[in-house]
Design an enzyme around this catalytic site. Sequence first.
Site, short mmCIF file in Angstrom:
data_model
loop_
_atom_site.label_atom_id
_atom_site.label_comp_id
_atom_site.label_asym_id
_atom_site.label_seq_id
_atom_site.Cartn_x
_atom_site.Cartn_y
_atom_site.Cartn_z
N ALA A 156 0.84 -1.56 -0.02
CA ALA A 156 -0.13 -0.16 -0.04
C ALA A 156 1.08 1.38 -0.17
O ALA A 156 2.13 1.25 -0.76
CB ALA A 156 -0.51 -0.18 1.01
N CYS A 157 0.61 2.01 1.10
CA CYS A 157 1.68 3.54 0.78
C CYS A 157 2.91 3.37 1.50
O CYS A 157 3.45 3.83 1.66
CB CYS A 157 0.18 4.50 1.47
SG CYS A 157 -1.26 5.12 1.07
N SER A 158 2.87 1.96 2.04
CA SER A 158 4.00 2.25 2.11
C SER A 158 5.52 1.84 1.57
O SER A 158 6.33 0.71 1.86
CB SER A 158 4.55 1.00 3.46
OG SER A 158 3.73 2.21 4.86
N ALA A 159 4.82 1.12 0.18
CA ALA A 159 5.31 0.49 -0.31
C ALA A 159 7.52 1.27 -1.32
O ALA A 159 7.99 -0.19 -1.36
CB ALA A 159 4.42 0.20 -2.30
N SER A 341 -0.37 8.16 -2.65
CA SER A 341 0.39 6.61 -2.71
C SER A 341 1.98 6.19 -2.19
O SER A 341 2.40 7.38 -1.29
CB SER A 341 -0.42 5.83 -3.23
OG SER A 341 -0.72 4.53 -2.00
#
Length: 381
Positions: A156-159, A341
């Site tokens: 998710a947004c931590s990718a 993101s």
Amino acid sequence: MTICITATGLHIPKDKITNEELVASFNAYVDNYNAQHAAAIEAGEKMALQHSAVEFIEKASGIKSRYVIDKKGILDPQIMTPVVPARKLGEELSVMAEMGADALQKALDAAGLTGADLDGVICASSNFQRCFPAIAIEIQHAVGMQGGFAYDMNVACSAATFGIAQAVGNIKAGLAKRVAVVNVEITSAHLNWRNRDSHFIFGDIAAATIIESLDTPKGYEILDSKLYTEFSTNIKNEFGFMNRSEYLAADCPLYPDFEAPATDKLFLQEGRKVFREVCPKVSEIITEHLAKNNFDSSQVKKMWLHQANINMIDLILRTVCGKEADKAIAPVVIAEYGNTSSASPIIAFHESQEGVASGDLCVICSFGAGYSIGSVLVKKV
């Protein structure tokens, strides 16, 4: 051996939507809906929808605009989704690969490299337009990378930070000397543009980061990474290939015709819970990460944070660096780009390096669904 970030690149879609345009479209949809369902609303069977407002959006998020792959479809009150012609795999680049390859080529140009110089490509994003073949392999092919490896990953947004950590791990394991991490985000396609609480949040973009093992360091040396995950459904997107096979137990004939509304599977979040639960944990992770490496928060020159929300950025900065911390420590790009993101901390890194001198300590940090949090400590060479 020193592992460094040596270059970044961005692909920015040509279409841009201002808050004023978005609100006008959303409110037209609301008026149409309320008129169409007036009798049911009057009878108490349905709830009337409420208008959005520019002031509400900017106060809640700090966002003023966002870039998207298709403005016309999103702003049409009858459609409210990007409209993208289908492409035939193998004959045309997919939309994600096209965006990612452009961002990566710009990063390669900035680093003075070609695709043939890469050993690996990691496409780390919050959504993928297909299961396989991997978007990363298509990007690998598009930029002329010969041999090596490429794979997709989703945190998710931590990718982005998780992808950087994987690139470093691949290099340390001897699998590669030079790896590109590409974050392609077509968030406009997973966003429910009819939801007042979230219709303004996201924007589309692609970012690329070159990570190299060097005898003579340059750029930003990667000192350490810290990754953290914890299960939560407060941010979710359940859209996937199993949707067409699912049914509600109460609506289960032998051959079900049931089809869940697509909007039930798109992006949803409990914003207040996310703010209350994620911000303290992000601050804790960064503080612990600095301490583990014998640094103090007073030594941090820049924190390139995930651009989720202006209020989250401000709270994390003040919690980590003190209530009187200079806001320039945590650059903000969300006003122009919206929440992009996984790509968002890389955009901040790409655009806001002013004042960073050789030897300065900086942090790249992401956080999002999962919950997931990634912290990468870097030092300007």
